[in-house]
Write a protein that holds these residues in place. Sequence first.
Motif, PDB file in Angstrom:
ATOM      1  N   ASP A  20       0.811  -1.214   0.000  1.00 24.13           N
ATOM      2  CA  ASP A  20       0.000   0.000   0.000  1.00 24.13           C
ATOM      3  C   ASP A  20       0.848   1.270   0.000  1.00 24.13           C
ATOM      4  OD1 ASP A  20      -2.318  -1.491   0.057  1.00 24.13           O
ATOM      5  OD2 ASP A  20      -2.437  -1.485   2.253  1.00 24.13           O
ATOM      6  N   THR A  22       3.682   4.000  -1.206  1.00 25.05           N
ATOM      7  CA  THR A  22       4.234   4.565  -2.436  1.00 25.05           C
ATOM      8  C   THR A  22       5.603   5.158  -2.149  1.00 25.05           C
ATOM      9  OG1 THR A  22       2.024   5.095  -3.286  1.00 25.05           O
ATOM     10  CG2 THR A  22       3.895   6.263  -4.261  1.00 25.05           C
ATOM     11  N   ASP A  23       6.605   4.772  -2.951  1.00 20.91           N
ATOM     12  CA  ASP A  23       7.939   5.334  -2.792  1.00 20.91           C
ATOM     13  C   ASP A  23       7.921   6.830  -3.094  1.00 20.91           C
ATOM     14  OD1 ASP A  23       8.967   2.849  -2.186  1.00 20.91           O
ATOM     15  OD2 ASP A  23       9.592   2.426  -4.240  1.00 20.91           O
ATOM     16  N   PHE A  37       3.327   6.245   2.548  1.00 17.68           N
ATOM     17  CA  PHE A  37       4.586   6.557   1.869  1.00 17.68           C
ATOM     18  C   PHE A  37       5.710   5.649   2.344  1.00 17.68           C
ATOM     19  CE2 PHE A  37       4.532   8.985   5.778  1.00 17.68           C
ATOM     20  CZ  PHE A  37       5.828   8.903   6.244  1.00 17.68           C
TER      21      PHE A  37
END
Length: 221
Positions: A20, A22-23, A37
């Motif tokens: 779930d 995000t880089d 994140f």
Amino acid sequence: METLTIRDTTADLPVLDQEDLTDVSMLQPENGRLSLFNYSGKDLRTLELSGAQFYDGRISEVTAERMDVDQVRLSSVEFVGCDLATLTLSHSRLSRVRFANCRLLGARFDDLVLEDVVFQDCKIDYATLSGVTAKGPVVFVGCSLIETELDGCDLSGVAFEDCVLRATSFQAGTYRSADLRGNNLSVISGAVNLKRVVIDRYQLADLSLVLADELGITIAD
């Protein structure tokens, strides 16, 4: 929900699913909020965060020569394997936050509210905790707090387990029901301030010697 339990203290850990997350290349919140994140593998000179909210994220393998965090909200966030030299974390609220295998040498924690916060296998030597309030479970497990100073804190109910407390200074504050079992108390300072803490029977002798030294008591043969 994953938890960490040390005797009578149970802290909730961050709830994160790697799929779930995000880089992100920067910790730059849009509209003051960043969530879901993953911030990893950075080598920075300076990292400054102010007036923002961070939810459901992981910060891992980050090195910063200087890190200033002020007036932030951290919720369900974990720091893993970070080297945050001279970290200053102030005027902030942390809930369900975990620091694991982090180097926080010389860190300053000022005017914080902590709830379900875990420091696990961290080096927090030469740090200062000032005006820190535990509103919920807080746990230090397997940490080094050499020459760390705790001053003006309310650490009621905080649990310490298998920590290095050499020259750790417990200055004036509130430590009601703080659980110090499982630690060597023979080399701390400020024993006179540890009112209503919880210790094992075998720790009583060491703590008594520290207290006698601080009070200038002479033990005659």
